[in-house]
Design a protein around this motif. Structure first.
Motif, PDB file in Angstrom:
ATOM      1  N   ALA A  63      56.273  41.832  53.186  1.00  0.00           N
ATOM      2  CA  ALA A  63      55.839  40.685  53.755  1.00  0.00           C
ATOM      3  C   ALA A  63      56.039  39.499  52.787  1.00  0.00           C
ATOM      4  N   GLY A  64      56.638  40.053  51.478  1.00  0.00           N
ATOM      5  CA  GLY A  64      57.008  38.807  50.596  1.00  0.00           C
ATOM      6  C   GLY A  64      56.003  38.680  49.627  1.00  0.00           C
ATOM      7  N   GLY A  65      55.106  39.457  49.530  1.00  0.00           N
ATOM      8  CA  GLY A  65      54.117  39.208  48.514  1.00  0.00           C
ATOM      9  C   GLY A  65      54.163  40.042  47.367  1.00  0.00           C
ATOM     10  N   GLU A  66      53.254  40.191  46.245  1.00  0.00           N
ATOM     11  CA  GLU A  66      53.357  40.994  44.978  1.00  0.00           C
ATOM     12  C   GLU A  66      52.377  42.035  44.970  1.00  0.00           C
ATOM     13  N   ALA A  67      52.731  43.140  44.711  1.00  0.00           N
ATOM     14  CA  ALA A  67      51.521  44.123  44.779  1.00  0.00           C
ATOM     15  C   ALA A  67      51.964  45.624  43.989  1.00  0.00           C
ATOM     16  N   ILE A  68      50.942  45.878  43.318  1.00  0.00           N
ATOM     17  CA  ILE A  68      51.310  47.483  42.662  1.00  0.00           C
ATOM     18  C   ILE A  68      50.104  48.307  43.218  1.00  0.00           C
ATOM     19  N   SER A  69      50.583  49.547  43.003  1.00  0.00           N
ATOM     20  CA  SER A  69      49.401  50.720  43.419  1.00  0.00           C
ATOM     21  C   SER A  69      48.830  51.462  42.089  1.00  0.00           C
ATOM     22  N   HIS A  70      47.665  51.891  42.484  1.00  0.00           N
ATOM     23  CA  HIS A  70      47.086  52.870  41.407  1.00  0.00           C
ATOM     24  C   HIS A  70      46.164  53.656  42.132  1.00  0.00           C
ATOM     25  N   THR A  71      46.465  54.876  41.636  1.00  0.00           N
ATOM     26  CA  THR A  71      45.335  56.090  42.204  1.00  0.00           C
ATOM     27  C   THR A  71      44.373  56.488  41.483  1.00  0.00           C
ATOM     28  N   ALA A  72      43.817  55.780  40.847  1.00  0.00           N
ATOM     29  CA  ALA A  72      42.630  55.797  39.755  1.00  0.00           C
ATOM     30  C   ALA A  72      41.314  56.329  40.410  1.00  0.00           C
ATOM     31  N   ASN A  73      40.900  57.570  40.085  1.00  0.00           N
ATOM     32  CA  ASN A  73      39.496  57.780  40.540  1.00  0.00           C
ATOM     33  C   ASN A  73      38.349  56.820  39.923  1.00  0.00           C
ATOM     34  N   VAL A  74      37.543  56.231  40.516  1.00  0.00           N
ATOM     35  CA  VAL A  74      36.629  55.089  40.224  1.00  0.00           C
ATOM     36  C   VAL A  74      35.648  55.758  39.317  1.00  0.00           C
ATOM     37  N   THR A  75      35.442  56.836  39.193  1.00  0.00           N
ATOM     38  CA  THR A  75      34.321  57.580  38.669  1.00  0.00           C
ATOM     39  C   THR A  75      34.911  58.002  37.213  1.00  0.00           C
ATOM     40  N   ARG A  76      35.905  57.764  36.876  1.00  0.00           N
ATOM     41  CA  ARG A  76      36.818  58.169  35.735  1.00  0.00           C
ATOM     42  C   ARG A  76      36.949  57.020  34.781  1.00  0.00           C
ATOM     43  N   GLU A  77      36.460  56.667  33.774  1.00  0.00           N
ATOM     44  CA  GLU A  77      36.506  55.666  33.094  1.00  0.00           C
ATOM     45  C   GLU A  77      37.951  55.399  32.417  1.00  0.00           C
ATOM     46  N   ASP A  78      38.609  56.582  32.027  1.00  0.00           N
ATOM     47  CA  ASP A  78      40.090  56.480  31.431  1.00  0.00           C
ATOM     48  C   ASP A  78      40.965  56.225  32.561  1.00  0.00           C
ATOM     49  N   GLU A  79      40.868  56.397  33.670  1.00  0.00           N
ATOM     50  CA  GLU A  79      41.855  56.447  34.967  1.00  0.00           C
ATOM     51  C   GLU A  79      41.578  54.811  35.208  1.00  0.00           C
ATOM     52  N   VAL A  80      40.341  54.331  35.233  1.00  0.00           N
ATOM     53  CA  VAL A  80      40.187  52.785  35.556  1.00  0.00           C
ATOM     54  C   VAL A  80      40.640  51.876  34.460  1.00  0.00           C
ATOM     55  N   ALA A  81      40.494  52.278  33.280  1.00  0.00           N
ATOM     56  CA  ALA A  81      41.074  51.667  32.047  1.00  0.00           C
ATOM     57  C   ALA A  81      42.498  51.649  32.088  1.00  0.00           C
ATOM     58  N   ASP A  82      43.302  52.757  32.660  1.00  0.00           N
ATOM     59  CA  ASP A  82      44.766  52.756  32.755  1.00  0.00           C
ATOM     60  C   ASP A  82      44.931  51.581  34.125  1.00  0.00           C
ATOM     61  N   MET A  83      44.458  51.732  34.879  1.00  0.00           N
ATOM     62  CA  MET A  83      44.498  50.856  36.313  1.00  0.00           C
ATOM     63  C   MET A  83      44.403  49.136  35.639  1.00  0.00           C
ATOM     64  N   VAL A  84      43.468  49.129  35.081  1.00  0.00           N
ATOM     65  CA  VAL A  84      43.510  47.457  34.381  1.00  0.00           C
ATOM     66  C   VAL A  84      44.401  47.272  33.421  1.00  0.00           C
TER      67      VAL A  84
END
Length: 306
Positions: A63-84
């Motif tokens: 639609a002309g926007g900017e976006a990326i995706s991430h499959t982090a499990n929000v209960t895992r600090e390392d995965e959330v850190a990678d998402m950020v």
């Protein structure tokens, strides 16, 4: 009435691959925000994985926007850190966090095992804390942040068979209350959304004709306001089927009992006066309750405060 826009802002929406999360992400993107769409792609009970997050991100880009995706499990600090970290790499900043990820494991408390209790509180409550913690210092340094917790009437008022879900959802209100206080001087505003919408979580619970009224878009309208530049802070906004309301906690004025009457029997005898809503107040921090009680006691003994 000026249009609410998010040009130059970056938002992370957890649980953004389906239902309300997808609607939130699309609504923010349509108003100029750059998006990080997070979703494990699992089922309602949190099992399995899929491409839900990338599907929504691709829809935004198409639609002309900017976006990326991430499959982090929000209960895992390392995965959330990678998402950020990926968000920072792609966009250089994060201004908005929508804590929307959640699962259901509904059973009466008598039949619920602690694994199901912990699984739900871990995703909703602890997951929101992990995601918020990962961005807290960044937002403090930038002197700007908009954070939304996703609460629920199931926690605020109760819902049979949802002890785990209700505990987590009310816990998020307490979390919001404290972060509102701690983030105020850093330009961080923290609110909660209490939604009612037709999603995968409501299938089979509400008649089909009624479900058609409960659009996710009507809820996202409230969410967009809660993360806007002119957002309030410490508001529990309820939204569903085009209805909008606020949930607020009030404390009755109560009574004072002198030392010789501070017994269970006198509490019981005075319960009607204790719960009388006349003169009730909405407090913004716990110390206000303490000072109210102290003032009553001090007045009884003729002690001056301050």
């Amino acid at each position: 009435m000026s249009e609410i826009r998010f040009d130059g802002r970056v938002a992370i929406v957890t649980g953004g691959g389906n239902g309300l999360g997808r609607s939130h992400a699309l609504a923010l993107a349509s108003r100029g925000a750059r998006l990080v769409v997070n979703d494990m792609g699992g089922s309602v009970d949190g099992v399995g994985s899929g491409s839900a997050a990338e599907d929504v991100a691709a829809e935004i880009r198409a639609a002309g926007g900017e976006a990326i995706s991430h499959t982090a499990n929000v209960t895992r600090e390392d995965e959330v850190a990678d998402m950020v970290a990926q968000a920072m790499k792609a966009f250089g900043q994060v201004d908005i966090l929508v804590n929307n990820a959640g699962i259901l494991r509904d059973k009466s408390f008598a039949k619920m095992d602690m694994a199901d209790f912990n699984a739900v509180t871990s995703v909703h409550l602890t997951g929101s804390a992990i995601c918020t913690k990962a961005l807290w210092d960044h937002m403090r340094e930038r002197q700007y942040g908009r954070i939304v917790m996703t609460s629920s009437s199931s926690g605020i008022y109760g819902n049979f068979g949802q002890a785990n879900y209700g505990a987590a959802k009310m816990g998020l209100v307490g979390f919001m209350n404290v972060l509102h206080l701690e983030g105020a001087k850093y330009g961080i505003r923290v609110n909660a959304l209490s939604p009612t919408a037709a999603t995968r979580m409501t299938e089979g619970l509400i008649p089909e004709e009624a479900l058609k009224l409960m659009t996710v878009e009507s809820v996202s309208a409230g969410l967009v306001y809660l993360v806007s530049d002119d957002a309030p802070s410490r508001l529990v906004l309820c939204a569903g089927a085009g209805g909008y309301a606020a949930t607020r906690v009030y404390e009755t004025d109560g009574i004072y009992l002198p030392p010789e009457q501070q017994t269970p029997e006198h509490v019981a005898a005075n319960i009607d006066a204790i719960i009388d809503p006349a003169g009730q107040q909405m407090f913004e921090q716990g110390g206000q309750q303490t000072m109210k009680f102290l003032a009553k006691a001090a007045a009884h003994f003729g002690v001056k405060l301050g």
